[in-house]
Design a protein around this motif. Structure first.
Motif, short mmCIF file in Angstrom:
data_model
loop_
_atom_site.label_atom_id
_atom_site.label_comp_id
_atom_site.label_asym_id
_atom_site.label_seq_id
_atom_site.Cartn_x
_atom_site.Cartn_y
_atom_site.Cartn_z
N SER A 133 57.40 -23.84 15.65
CA SER A 133 58.74 -22.81 15.22
C SER A 133 59.82 -23.32 16.62
O SER A 133 60.97 -22.93 16.67
CB SER A 133 57.93 -21.25 16.01
OG SER A 133 58.72 -20.41 15.44
N GLU A 134 59.23 -23.47 17.71
CA GLU A 134 60.51 -23.50 18.78
C GLU A 134 60.95 -24.35 18.57
O GLU A 134 62.48 -24.68 18.44
CB GLU A 134 59.33 -23.82 19.65
CG GLU A 134 60.95 -24.00 20.81
CD GLU A 134 60.08 -24.72 22.57
OE1 GLU A 134 60.31 -24.82 23.48
OE2 GLU A 134 58.66 -25.05 22.51
N GLU A 135 60.83 -26.40 18.07
CA GLU A 135 61.85 -27.16 17.88
C GLU A 135 62.47 -27.49 16.75
O GLU A 135 63.37 -27.40 16.70
CB GLU A 135 59.99 -28.32 17.12
CG GLU A 135 59.72 -28.81 18.18
CD GLU A 135 59.02 -29.47 17.77
OE1 GLU A 135 58.68 -29.50 16.69
OE2 GLU A 135 58.06 -30.66 18.44
N ARG A 136 62.09 -26.19 15.71
CA ARG A 136 63.02 -25.83 14.36
C ARG A 136 64.30 -24.52 14.83
O ARG A 136 64.86 -24.39 14.59
CB ARG A 136 62.32 -24.68 13.23
CG ARG A 136 61.05 -25.37 12.23
CD ARG A 136 60.97 -24.99 11.15
NE ARG A 136 60.39 -23.49 11.78
CZ ARG A 136 58.55 -23.65 11.88
NH1 ARG A 136 57.82 -25.52 11.80
NH2 ARG A 136 57.90 -22.60 12.32
N ARG A 137 64.15 -24.04 16.47
CA ARG A 137 65.40 -23.52 16.58
C ARG A 137 66.29 -23.71 17.52
O ARG A 137 66.88 -23.25 17.42
CB ARG A 137 64.74 -22.24 17.27
CG ARG A 137 63.60 -21.01 16.82
CD ARG A 137 63.39 -19.79 17.52
NE ARG A 137 62.19 -18.78 16.54
CZ ARG A 137 62.48 -17.24 16.10
NH1 ARG A 137 63.59 -17.06 16.39
NH2 ARG A 137 61.30 -17.18 15.29
N VAL A 138 65.05 -24.55 18.27
CA VAL A 138 65.70 -25.22 19.00
C VAL A 138 67.26 -26.50 17.90
O VAL A 138 68.19 -26.17 18.73
CB VAL A 138 65.32 -26.10 20.12
CG1 VAL A 138 65.76 -27.11 20.97
CG2 VAL A 138 64.49 -25.22 21.26
N GLY A 139 66.95 -26.76 17.07
CA GLY A 139 67.41 -27.45 16.20
C GLY A 139 68.70 -26.83 15.55
O GLY A 139 70.11 -27.19 15.34
N LYS A 140 68.25 -25.61 15.77
CA LYS A 140 69.01 -24.47 15.27
C LYS A 140 70.66 -24.55 16.12
O LYS A 140 71.28 -23.81 15.53
CB LYS A 140 69.07 -22.92 14.65
CG LYS A 140 68.02 -23.85 13.07
CD LYS A 140 67.66 -21.88 12.99
CE LYS A 140 67.14 -22.52 11.80
NZ LYS A 140 66.04 -21.44 10.93
N GLU A 141 70.59 -24.42 17.39
CA GLU A 141 70.96 -24.41 18.66
C GLU A 141 72.01 -25.11 18.68
O GLU A 141 71.19 -26.28 18.08
CB GLU A 141 70.87 -24.23 19.77
CG GLU A 141 70.03 -23.02 20.27
CD GLU A 141 69.02 -22.53 21.07
OE1 GLU A 141 69.34 -23.01 21.64
OE2 GLU A 141 68.83 -21.19 20.83
#
Length: 141
Positions: A133-141
């Motif tokens: 979940s963290e990886e997905r959110r970081v990828g959106k930034e």
């Protein structure tokens, strides 16, 4: 915030005492980012004498007003026992609150808690879920 401008010497001449005063004024007016920044300074002793209890109080003020970074920082205080008695289950709950508000660092801390069993029963599958979940959110930034 003018406190940051004064600290870094942008717009205002660099003056650390003035920075503390400006951050305190902003915090007194309810600016949660100023509370978190000033709390961080008390936490590490930057521009002020180190005071873990004062840092915790500032973080708590900001968290009470819904600031997810403050919730994260209070969680770290409870995890480490900085300014408060150590309580890893409280730390976990605060990380959860901050993560619910979308705080990426809190999501990473939740993953770590599940991985190590800090404040919650150890659960590798949940740890992986939060890391992803963290990886997905970081990828959106």
């Amino acid at each position: 915030c003018l406190g940051a401008c004064s600290f870094h010497g942008h717009v205002l001449p660099q003056n650390k005492e003035n920075s503390v005063r400006l951050f305190q004024q902003a915090a007194d007016l309810g600016n949660t980012d100023a509370m978190v920044n000033l709390g961080g300074w008390y936490d590490i002793g930057r521009c002020v004498s180190q005071d873990k209890t004062k840092a915790f109080q500032l973080y708590q003020q900001a968290a009470d007003l819904g600031n997810s970074d403050a919730m994260l920082n209070i969680g770290v205080c409870y995890e480490k026992g900085d300014g408060v008695a150590q309580d890893k289950s409280k730390a976990f709950k605060l990380y959860q609150q901050a993560a619910d508000l979308g705080n990426i660092d809190a999501i990473a801390n939740l993953a770590f808690c599940f991985e190590k069993g800090d404040g919650v029963p150890r659960d590798e599958s949940k740890a992986i879920q939060f890391y992803r979940s963290e990886e997905r959110r970081v990828g959106k930034e």
